[in-house]
Design a protein around this motif. Structure first.
Motif, PDB file in Angstrom:
ATOM      1  N   GLU A  48     -58.179  -5.663  -5.449  1.00 36.00           N
ATOM      2  CA  GLU A  48     -59.048  -6.271  -4.673  1.00 36.00           C
ATOM      3  C   GLU A  48     -59.204  -5.844  -3.175  1.00 36.00           C
ATOM      4  N   ARG A  49     -59.901  -6.151  -2.252  1.00 31.15           N
ATOM      5  CA  ARG A  49     -60.089  -5.633  -1.391  1.00 31.15           C
ATOM      6  C   ARG A  49     -59.130  -6.258  -0.221  1.00 31.15           C
ATOM      7  N   ALA A 101     -65.080  -1.574  -0.658  1.00 28.01           N
ATOM      8  CA  ALA A 101     -65.241  -1.650  -1.942  1.00 28.01           C
ATOM      9  C   ALA A 101     -65.350  -0.458  -2.770  1.00 28.01           C
ATOM     10  N   GLY A 102     -64.675  -0.816  -4.122  1.00 29.60           N
ATOM     11  CA  GLY A 102     -65.064   0.689  -4.673  1.00 29.60           C
ATOM     12  C   GLY A 102     -64.860   2.353  -4.226  1.00 29.60           C
ATOM     13  N   THR A 103     -63.607   2.302  -3.436  1.00 30.02           N
ATOM     14  CA  THR A 103     -62.901   3.237  -2.772  1.00 30.02           C
ATOM     15  C   THR A 103     -61.594   3.858  -2.948  1.00 30.02           C
ATOM     16  N   VAL A 104     -61.632   4.683  -2.449  1.00 34.07           N
ATOM     17  CA  VAL A 104     -59.717   5.998  -3.431  1.00 34.07           C
ATOM     18  C   VAL A 104     -59.143   5.098  -1.714  1.00 34.07           C
ATOM     19  N   TYR A 105     -57.813   4.946  -2.383  1.00 30.62           N
ATOM     20  CA  TYR A 105     -56.907   4.633  -1.171  1.00 30.62           C
ATOM     21  C   TYR A 105     -55.856   6.087  -1.012  1.00 30.62           C
ATOM     22  N   THR A 106     -55.328   6.389  -0.422  1.00 29.34           N
ATOM     23  CA  THR A 106     -53.832   6.977  -0.321  1.00 29.34           C
ATOM     24  C   THR A 106     -53.139   6.320   0.549  1.00 29.34           C
ATOM     25  N   ALA A 107     -51.775   6.124  -0.255  1.00 31.28           N
ATOM     26  CA  ALA A 107     -50.825   5.913   0.989  1.00 31.28           C
ATOM     27  C   ALA A 107     -49.689   7.145   0.936  1.00 31.28           C
ATOM     28  N   ILE A 108     -49.048   7.054   1.818  1.00 29.99           N
ATOM     29  CA  ILE A 108     -47.775   7.666   1.690  1.00 29.99           C
ATOM     30  C   ILE A 108     -46.719   7.326   2.858  1.00 29.99           C
ATOM     31  N   ILE A 109     -45.339   7.357   2.262  1.00 28.78           N
ATOM     32  CA  ILE A 109     -44.327   7.463   2.791  1.00 28.78           C
ATOM     33  C   ILE A 109     -43.665   7.984   3.506  1.00 28.78           C
ATOM     34  N   SER A 110     -43.481   8.721   4.922  1.00 32.28           N
ATOM     35  CA  SER A 110     -43.055  10.236   5.551  1.00 32.28           C
ATOM     36  C   SER A 110     -41.560  10.291   5.410  1.00 32.28           C
ATOM     37  N   LYS A 111     -40.415  10.946   4.587  1.00 32.84           N
ATOM     38  CA  LYS A 111     -39.173  12.047   5.201  1.00 32.84           C
ATOM     39  C   LYS A 111     -38.316  10.619   6.566  1.00 32.84           C
ATOM     40  N   ASP A 112     -39.136  10.627   7.137  1.00 30.92           N
ATOM     41  CA  ASP A 112     -38.283  10.534   8.767  1.00 30.92           C
ATOM     42  C   ASP A 112     -38.107   8.932   7.669  1.00 30.92           C
ATOM     43  N   TRP A 127     -49.320   8.554  -2.698  1.00 35.53           N
ATOM     44  CA  TRP A 127     -49.757   7.802  -3.854  1.00 35.53           C
ATOM     45  C   TRP A 127     -51.455   7.321  -4.250  1.00 35.53           C
ATOM     46  N   SER A 128     -51.835   6.974  -5.064  1.00 32.38           N
ATOM     47  CA  SER A 128     -53.452   6.826  -4.597  1.00 32.38           C
ATOM     48  C   SER A 128     -54.076   4.903  -5.935  1.00 32.38           C
ATOM     49  N   PHE A 129     -54.656   4.296  -5.277  1.00 34.76           N
ATOM     50  CA  PHE A 129     -55.768   3.793  -6.380  1.00 34.76           C
ATOM     51  C   PHE A 129     -57.094   3.446  -5.664  1.00 34.76           C
ATOM     52  N   THR A 130     -57.406   2.637  -6.132  1.00 37.24           N
ATOM     53  CA  THR A 130     -59.887   2.355  -5.580  1.00 37.24           C
ATOM     54  C   THR A 130     -59.548   1.154  -6.112  1.00 37.24           C
ATOM     55  N   THR A 131     -60.000   0.201  -4.902  1.00 33.20           N
ATOM     56  CA  THR A 131     -60.892  -1.385  -4.743  1.00 33.20           C
ATOM     57  C   THR A 131     -61.354  -0.889  -5.816  1.00 33.20           C
ATOM     58  N   GLY A 132     -61.200  -2.431  -5.991  1.00 30.49           N
ATOM     59  CA  GLY A 132     -62.411  -3.127  -7.115  1.00 30.49           C
ATOM     60  C   GLY A 132     -63.673  -4.047  -6.969  1.00 30.49           C
ATOM     61  N   PRO A 233     -64.415  -9.868  -8.787  1.00 28.96           N
ATOM     62  CA  PRO A 233     -64.646  -9.746  -7.136  1.00 28.96           C
ATOM     63  C   PRO A 233     -64.384  -9.297  -6.176  1.00 28.96           C
ATOM     64  N   ASP A 234     -63.977  -9.103  -5.091  1.00 29.98           N
ATOM     65  CA  ASP A 234     -63.514  -8.530  -4.102  1.00 29.98           C
ATOM     66  C   ASP A 234     -62.666  -8.751  -3.262  1.00 29.98           C
TER      67      ASP A 234
END
Length: 357
Positions: A48-49, A101-112, A127-132, A233-234
Motif C-alpha cells: 500500500e502507498r 503507485a507501481g514503483t520499486v523502492y529501496t530501503a537501506i540501514i547503514s552500519k552507523d 532490500w527492495s519492495f514494489t508498491t501496489g 487499492p492504493d
C-alpha cells in the motif's frame, strides 16, 4: 602396527576438526547487533502507498543512531523524505508523502546504527519492495441513470423542513407516501416542492416514472458493486480509519472497519482525478467538519462506497457521491455537494443538497 597407525590418524583428524570449530566460533561475535526482520519484506509486491517501513534489531539500539541518516528510503536515486521513530528494538519510517503507485523502492540501514555498547551492525542492510495501486488513470464509477438524481432511495426520504435541494429526488420501490416533510404538490408523473429545485419521483406515479426508477435503482446497485469491487487499492487502512485532518490524493482507498472524520479534511487533485473510498462498515463525519476540495478536484469524481450507515454531523459540509448499502443521514444544517444514493432511506434535516456538475 597398522591398527595403531589408523587410530593415530583418526585422533589427528578429530583434533583438527575440534580446533577448526573453535576458530569459527571465535569469529562469531555475539555482541554485534543484527537486523532480524523488515516489513515490507524483500521483493514484496502490491504494498500500500501509505505503508510504514518497519525494521527490528536483535537487541536494543542507541536511539540517537537510529535516524534519517542511518535509515534511508529511495526511489531510484531520489531520497524519500520521512520521519524515523524508535522504541525497544523496533524502528519505523513514515514517509512524508504517499508513495507512488507501481514503483520499486529501496530501503537501506547503514552500519552507523549502533547498539548501547557502541557496536554497529556488521554490514549495511538493503532490500527492495514494489508498491501496489494503478499507474493508469482510474475509471470513474458509472452511475448510469442513478446520476439523474441528487437523492435516490429504496424505502424512504424523510425531511425535517426547511431544506434546499437542487436536483431531482427518486424513491423506489416505495411509494410517494414514504416521502415526508417536503409538502409535495402532485403533477403528472412527478411531484414538486418549494424545497426542491427539480422534480420528485416515486414508484407509484404514472408511467414511465415507475420503470425509470426501477432502472435507476438497478444502476445504483451496480455502481455500488463496481466501487466496492475495485481491486489493488492504493491506500489500505489509512490511519486505521480516522482520517481527520488528512489531505487525500487521488486513488482507491480501502478500510475493513468504520471510517471517522473528526476533523476537516482536504481532497486534493486535478479536475479529472478519481477518488474511490471503500468502507466495510460505517462512515461518520463529526459536526462542523468540512470536506474541502483543492487543486481542481470535483465532487462528481469522488465516490464514497459505504457498506454500513452514513452519518453527516450537524452543520458539517460534505463532498462527493455517497453510495450506501444502508442509510444516509444528514444532521441539522449539514450540507452536501454530491449525491445521496441509499439502498434504504435518506434522512434530511434543514439541509442544503446540491448535485455536482
Amino acid at each position: 602396527m597398522i591398527l595403531k597407525k589408523t587410530f593415530a590418524s583418526v585422533a589427528l583428524a578429530a583434533a583438527v576438526l575440534f580446533v577448526g570449530c573453535n576458530k569459527d566460533d571465535d569469529n562469531v561475535d555475539p555482541s554485534i547487533p543484527t537486523v532480524v526482520s523488515v516489513s515490507p519484506a524483500n521483493d514484496d509486491t502490491d504494498i500500500e502507498r501509505n505503508a510504514v517501513i518497519e525494521f527490528e534489531f536483535s537487541e536494543e539500539m542507541d536511539p540517537a543512531t537510529v535516524n534519517t541518516t542511518t535509515f534511508q528510503l529511495k526511489q531510484g536515486s531520489t531520497l524519500v523524505p520521512g520521519a524515523v521513530a524508535y522504541e525497544g528494538t523496533t524502528a519505523t519510517f513514515t514517509p512524508t508523502n504517499s508513495l507512488a503507485a507501481g514503483t520499486v523502492y529501496t530501503a537501506i540501514i547503514s552500519k552507523d546504527v549502533k547498539d548501547l555498547a557502541g557496536h554497529g551492525i556488521a554490514e549495511a542492510k538493503e532490500w527492495s519492495f514494489t508498491t501496489g495501486g494503478s499507474t493508469a488513470t482510474i475509471a470513474p464509477v458509472n452511475l448510469g441513470t442513478s446520476a439523474n438524481y441528487v437523492v435516490l432511495a429504496k424505502t424512504a426520504i424523510n425531511n425535517s423542513p426547511t431544506s434546499a435541494i437542487t436536483g431531482d429526488l427518486g424513491i423506489s420501490p416505495a411509494a410517494e407516501s414514504y416521502i415526508t416533510g417536503l409538502a409535495l404538490t402532485d403533477d403528472t408523473g412527478f411531484a414538486t416542492s418549494a424545497q426542491v429545485t427539480g422534480r420528485v419521483f416515486a414508484a407509484d406515479m404514472v408511467s414511465p416514472t415507475s420503470s425509470n426508477l426501477t432502472t435507476a435503482i438497478d444502476n445504483m446497485n451496480t455502481a455500488y458493486n463496481d466501487a466496492a469491487g475495485r481491486p489493488s487499492p492504493d491506500f489500505f487502512e489509512l490511519s486505521t480509519g480516522n482520517i481527520g485532518g488528512k489531505t487525500l490524493s487521488p486513488g482507491v482507498y480501502k478500510w475493513t472497519s468504520t471510517v471517522t472524520v473528526p476533523a476537516s479534511i482536504t481532497i486534493n487533485g486535478g479536475a479529472n482525478d478519481i477518488w474511490i473510498f471503500q468502507i466495510a462498515e460505517n462512515l461518520t463525519v463529526s459536526s462542523a467538519v468540512n470536506v474541502t476540495l483543492s487543486g481542481g478536484a470535483q465532487a462528481k469524481n469522488i465516490f464514497w462506497q459505504v457498506a454500513g450507515e452514513v452519518t453527516i454531523g450537524t452543520t458539517a459540509h460534505f463532498e462527493g457521491v455517497i453510495l450506501s448499502k444502508t442509510g444516509i443521514t444528514l444532521g441539522t444544517g449539514a450540507s452536501l455537494k454530491g449525491r445521496a444514493l441509499a439502498q434504504t432511506a435518506v434522512i434530511l434535516d434543514a439541509n442544503v443538497v446540491v448535485q455536482p456538475q
